[in-house]
Structure formats: structure tokens, C-alpha cells
Design a protein around this motif. Structure first.
Motif, PDB file in Angstrom:
ATOM      1  N   ALA A 228       0.892  -1.237  -0.112  1.00  0.00           N
ATOM      2  CA  ALA A 228      -0.068   0.222  -0.010  1.00  0.00           C
ATOM      3  C   ALA A 228       0.915   1.210   0.085  1.00  0.00           C
ATOM      4  O   ALA A 228       2.233   1.211   0.331  1.00  0.00           O
TER       5      ALA A 228
ATOM      6  N   ARG B  34      -8.324   0.528  -1.700  1.00  0.00           N
ATOM      7  CA  ARG B  34      -7.465   0.857  -2.832  1.00  0.00           C
ATOM      8  C   ARG B  34      -7.673   2.126  -3.658  1.00  0.00           C
ATOM      9  O   ARG B  34      -8.688   2.113  -4.075  1.00  0.00           O
ATOM     10  N   HIS B  35      -6.700   2.809  -3.370  1.00  0.00           N
ATOM     11  CA  HIS B  35      -6.729   4.184  -4.383  1.00  0.00           C
ATOM     12  C   HIS B  35      -8.018   4.992  -3.742  1.00  0.00           C
ATOM     13  O   HIS B  35      -8.819   5.610  -4.513  1.00  0.00           O
TER      14      HIS B  35
ATOM     15  N   GLY C  87      -2.587   2.753  -3.114  1.00  0.00           N
ATOM     16  CA  GLY C  87      -2.751   1.472  -3.610  1.00  0.00           C
ATOM     17  C   GLY C  87      -1.375   0.723  -3.600  1.00  0.00           C
ATOM     18  O   GLY C  87      -0.371   1.110  -2.981  1.00  0.00           O
ATOM     19  N   PRO C  88      -1.225  -0.455  -4.211  1.00  0.00           N
ATOM     20  CA  PRO C  88      -2.351  -1.133  -4.923  1.00  0.00           C
ATOM     21  C   PRO C  88      -3.223  -2.011  -4.141  1.00  0.00           C
ATOM     22  O   PRO C  88      -4.284  -2.416  -4.548  1.00  0.00           O
ATOM     23  N   SER C  89      -2.995  -2.240  -2.763  1.00  0.00           N
ATOM     24  CA  SER C  89      -3.757  -3.037  -1.916  1.00  0.00           C
ATOM     25  C   SER C  89      -4.656  -2.266  -1.064  1.00  0.00           C
ATOM     26  O   SER C  89      -4.056  -1.176  -0.761  1.00  0.00           O
ATOM     27  N   GLU C  90      -5.891  -2.838  -0.512  1.00  0.00           N
ATOM     28  CA  GLU C  90      -6.670  -1.996   0.433  1.00  0.00           C
ATOM     29  C   GLU C  90      -5.940  -2.468   1.772  1.00  0.00           C
ATOM     30  O   GLU C  90      -5.353  -3.393   2.059  1.00  0.00           O
TER      31      GLU C  90
ATOM     32  N   ASN D 291      -4.875   5.957   0.590  1.00  0.00           N
ATOM     33  CA  ASN D 291      -4.259   4.882   0.168  1.00  0.00           C
ATOM     34  C   ASN D 291      -4.033   4.781  -1.545  1.00  0.00           C
ATOM     35  O   ASN D 291      -5.042   5.022  -1.942  1.00  0.00           O
TER      36      ASN D 291
END
Length: 167
Positions: free
Chosen positions: A43, A112-113, A68-71, A66
Motif C-alpha cells: 500500500a 485501494r486508491h 494502492g495497490p492493496s486495500e 491509500n
């Protein structure tokens, strides 16, 4: 880093308050699957906000992001001040005092994002000072890999003018 960080996990601010109960829970999480190697999520946590100082009162408003790429299911932001906090504080939900000059707050889930919950604090200082340096950083991120620490570590100088300083 202090050993207290071990006690911080999902429900981070509550874990600091619960002391040894939080530590026992964290140890249980670490020991739950011996030998199992879970890949850490990646993240990019960032903080955007502003601070203002007027007559011994510091106002802080921030939004965790965040990229990303993960939550992330949760993380904890830490605010460290160059001046001592007043003995009594009325802190926002999910925030706790972590020392004479520190406050930590849960961010809530970080999609994510996307952004986490908005955090607004009015912190009383022990005594009025002409300026305060506020250091903002991630205290706990659930073990996520964050390759860009530049956007989640800030130092903001706030003068006792009531002016707003952005980060």
C-alpha cells in the motif's frame, strides 16, 4: 520504534488503551499460524491536511489516503508535537493520547486508491507557545509494504497566529 508498537493491530487505538490485553491479542495473532508465510499487502499510505495554532490550541485536520495497490483494513497515524499537551484532552473517536506530546488515531479502512475517515482534533497545549512543530507519520500499517514514505511523513511548523498550514 518503541516496543508498544507490537500491541497495535486492527483496532489500534483501542489496543493502546487496553495495554496488556492488546499485547496478548497481538502475540496470539503472531503465533496463530507458525511457519505460514503470508505475503504482506503493498500500500502507499499518504496524509493530507492542515494545522493551525492559536492561543495554546492546536487544530489538526487530516485525511489518510491509500494510493494502492492493496486495500488496508486499518492503520494508525501518529502526531508528535514539539510542545506538551494539556493534561485533559477531548479527543475524537478512535484517537488516544500516547504520551506527553503524542496522539495516535485509527484511520479506519483504507480502500485501494481511496481515502480513510477524516480526522479532526482540537488539542490543548499545557501552556501557550509561539510555535509548534507537528510531525505526522504512520505508526502502524498492519505489516503492509510502503515503498514511498515521503508522502506519509510530514513535519509542519505552525506559528501562533491562527494561520492554517497545509501538508
Amino acid at each position: 520504534m518503541d516496543e508498544e508498537v507490537v500491541a497495535v493491530r486492527r483496532g489500534a487505538a483501542r489496543s493502546v488503551v487496553t495495554g496488556l490485553a492488546g499485547l496478548a491479542g497481538a502475540v496470539g495473532l503472531l503465533c496463530a499460524a507458525p511457519g505460514a508465510a503470508a505475503a504482506a499487502p503493498e500500500a502507499d499510505v499518504a496524509y493530507h491536511g492542515r494545522v493551525a495554532l492559536a492561543r495554546g490550541e492546536l487544530r489538526v485536520w487530516l485525511v489518510p489516503w491509500n494510493e494502492g495497490p492493496s486495500e488496508l483494513p486499518d492503520s494508525t497515524v501518529r502526531l508528535r508535537l514539539s510542545a506538551e499537551l494539556a493534561d485533559r484532552q477531548d479527543l475524537a473517536a478512535g484517537c488516544v493520547r500516547a504520551g506527553a506530546r503524542e496522539v495516535v488515531c485509527e484511520t479506519g479502512p483504507l480502500p485501494r486508491h481511496g481515502q480513510g475517515r477524516h480526522i479532526g482534533l482540537v488539542l490543548g497545549l499545557k501552556e501557550p507557545v509561539p510555535e509548534v512543530v507537528v510531525r505526522i507519520d504512520t505508526w502502524w500499517d498492519g505489516g503492509a509494504a510502503d515503498r514511498n514514505l515521503a508522502n506519509n511523513q510530514h513535519a509542519v511548523l505552525a506559528l501562533d497566529t491562527g494561520d492554517t498550514y497545509a501538508f
